[in-house]
Design an enzyme around this catalytic site. Structure first.
Site, short mmCIF file in Angstrom:
data_model
loop_
_atom_site.label_atom_id
_atom_site.label_comp_id
_atom_site.label_asym_id
_atom_site.label_seq_id
_atom_site.Cartn_x
_atom_site.Cartn_y
_atom_site.Cartn_z
N GLU A 128 1.07 -1.11 -0.07
CA GLU A 128 0.10 0.11 0.00
C GLU A 128 0.80 1.04 -0.32
O GLU A 128 1.01 2.22 1.22
CB GLU A 128 -0.89 -0.12 1.26
CG GLU A 128 -2.13 -0.83 1.49
CD GLU A 128 -2.96 -1.14 2.40
OE1 GLU A 128 -2.36 -0.69 3.61
OE2 GLU A 128 -3.10 -2.02 2.59
N GLU A 158 -6.47 -10.97 -1.06
CA GLU A 158 -7.39 -10.50 0.54
C GLU A 158 -8.76 -10.70 0.25
O GLU A 158 -9.23 -8.77 0.70
CB GLU A 158 -7.16 -9.51 1.29
CG GLU A 158 -5.27 -9.52 1.65
CD GLU A 158 -4.59 -7.92 2.38
OE1 GLU A 158 -5.17 -7.58 2.89
OE2 GLU A 158 -3.81 -7.81 2.63
C1 GLA Z 1 -4.83 -4.51 4.61
C2 GLA Z 1 -3.75 -5.47 5.02
C3 GLA Z 1 -4.24 -6.67 5.77
C4 GLA Z 1 -5.12 -6.67 7.00
C5 GLA Z 1 -6.25 -5.64 6.09
C6 GLA Z 1 -7.16 -5.78 6.83
O1 GLA Z 1 -5.55 -4.75 3.81
O2 GLA Z 1 -2.41 -5.43 3.99
O3 GLA Z 1 -3.61 -7.17 6.27
O4 GLA Z 1 -4.67 -5.32 7.62
O5 GLA Z 1 -5.78 -4.25 5.21
O6 GLA Z 1 -7.71 -6.52 7.71
#
Ligand code: GLA
Length: 367
Positions: free
Chosen positions: A164, A271
């Site tokens: 990010e 994710e």
């Molecule tokens: C981001 C992070 C993850 C997690 C999510 C929310 O996507 O990469 O590790 O913390 O936020 O849980």
């Protein structure tokens, strides 16, 4: 008398054969029951899940073993939890998760080596509390990455190296994090280099969210293309895939996947979850008009359609997609229970609170 004996024998044969058929169909049903997402997708890509060490001690462990063949530590390998003080690492949770993966022949993804969140406070300051120099910060980053990646060398096949760093503001390229303000963009290239030095076999990913947004996607693509051109060891892009019942559309997801494919890097959905509420990107307090605790038939249907669409496209892009990981196991608990609206229950996964497959599950495995 002979005739009676014949009839008796035929009767015995008929009973035996129908018993045989029953056994085979029962066996088939049992096999079908044992089949998990990983089996349906065995010729496509590994199916992973983000876990806490706690989940591995509960009934969720049985479900994890049946359904998934890859795991990610939800929090245990993030910088804050694993490296709470400069000279102190906390390995217990991460080790337990890696051991579980090894015991059960699962792949293990590492998450994450450098992020602006869940970073330990000591990282950016000296003993007097003053902001450290770029040299000191890069040295700390190197020590961290080298120590963590070396410990799990050969056990973790892929790492989210940098998480990010792209800004959500349309007119800004990099997120203005402490990493960026102190080091400039160099911390990104260095993080990949440190990770590669520590484990040259590990696949290294850049991971980000809201990759379905055209503006943000363009910036992510620019970043990874520049990294590649500069000879930085990067092998893949992680699309977090925190989506919702109102996004992505089919066109949007198709365009996202095909744009990323053009980078020549491998892709993973790292994710995945599909919130039953419309997408909001920033955290906030609950408001009276918010819906709470509602998983209506309509939402169930919408969620099912988005899951179906996602997996149709994932299958279509199987040549480039090397993994799909869910963020959390079941609707019993998800980070979305507290984000974006604090305390609002969400139902974003394929298993309900009793760990039973939801309707969306059956759409995902029906192809
Ligand atoms: C981001 C992070 C993850 C997690 C999510 C929310 O996507 O990469 O590790 O913390 O936020 O849980």
């Amino acid at each position: 008398m002979r005739k009676i004996a014949w009839i008796f024998m035929l009767f015995v044969l008929a009973v035996a054969s129908s018993y045989g058929q029953q056994t085979t169909s029962t066996q088939k049903n049992n096999q079908e029951k044992q089949k998990g997402l990983k089996d349906y997708y065995s010729t496509y890509f590994p199916i992973g899940v983000a876990v806490s060490p706690n989940a591995l001690q509960t009934d969720e462990a049985t479900l994890i073993k049946r359904e998934f063949n890859s795991i990610t530590a939800e929090n245990a390998m993030k910088m804050g939890p694993i490296h709470p003080k400069e000279n102190e690492y906390f390995w217990e949770d991460a080790d337990a998760i890696v051991a579980f993966a090894q015991r059960n022949n699962m792949k293990m993804r590492g998450h994450t080596l450098c992020w602006h969140n869940q970073t330990p406070a000591w990282m950016f300051v000296d003993t007097k509390g003053d902001t450290v120099s770029k040299e000191v910060l890069l040295k700390r980053l190197k020590d961290h990455i080298t120590t963590v990646v070396s410990r799990y060398k050969g056990k973790i096949y892929a790492w989210d190296v940098v998480n990010e760093v792209i800004s959500d503001q349309e007119d800004e390229f990099y997120r203005q994090s402490a990493w960026y303000t102190i080091c400039g963009e160099e911390f990104i290239t260095e993080a990949f280099r440190y990770a590669h030095e520590a484990d040259p076999q590990a696949l290294l990913f850049y991971n980000d969210y809201n990759e379905i947004d055209a503006v943000k996607r363009k910036k992510i693509i620019q970043l990874v293309t520049d990294l590649k051109a500069a000879g930085v060891p990067i092998h893949g892009i992680g699309l977090q895939g925190h989506w919702a019942v109102n996004e992505p559309s089919a066109d949007q997801l198709e365009k996202t996947l095909s744009d990323f494919v053009d980078t020549g890097l491998q892709l993973q959905v790292t994710e995945l979850d599909i919130s039953v509420y419309s997408k909001e990107h920033s955290g906030r307090e609950s408001r009276p008009e918010d819906e709470h605790d509602v998983f209506t038939t309509e939402k169930e249907q919408q969620q099912m359609e988005i899951y179906k669409l996602c997996f149709e496209l994932f299958r279509k892009y199987k040549k480039h997609l090397t993994g799909v990981t869910f963020w959390n196991v079941s609707d019993r608990h998800s980070w979305l229970d507290n984000f974006p609206v604090r305390g609002r229950k969400d139902y974003p996964l394929l298993f309900d609170q009793n760990l039973k497959p939801k309707k969306a599950y059956w759409e995902v495995v029906k192809f």
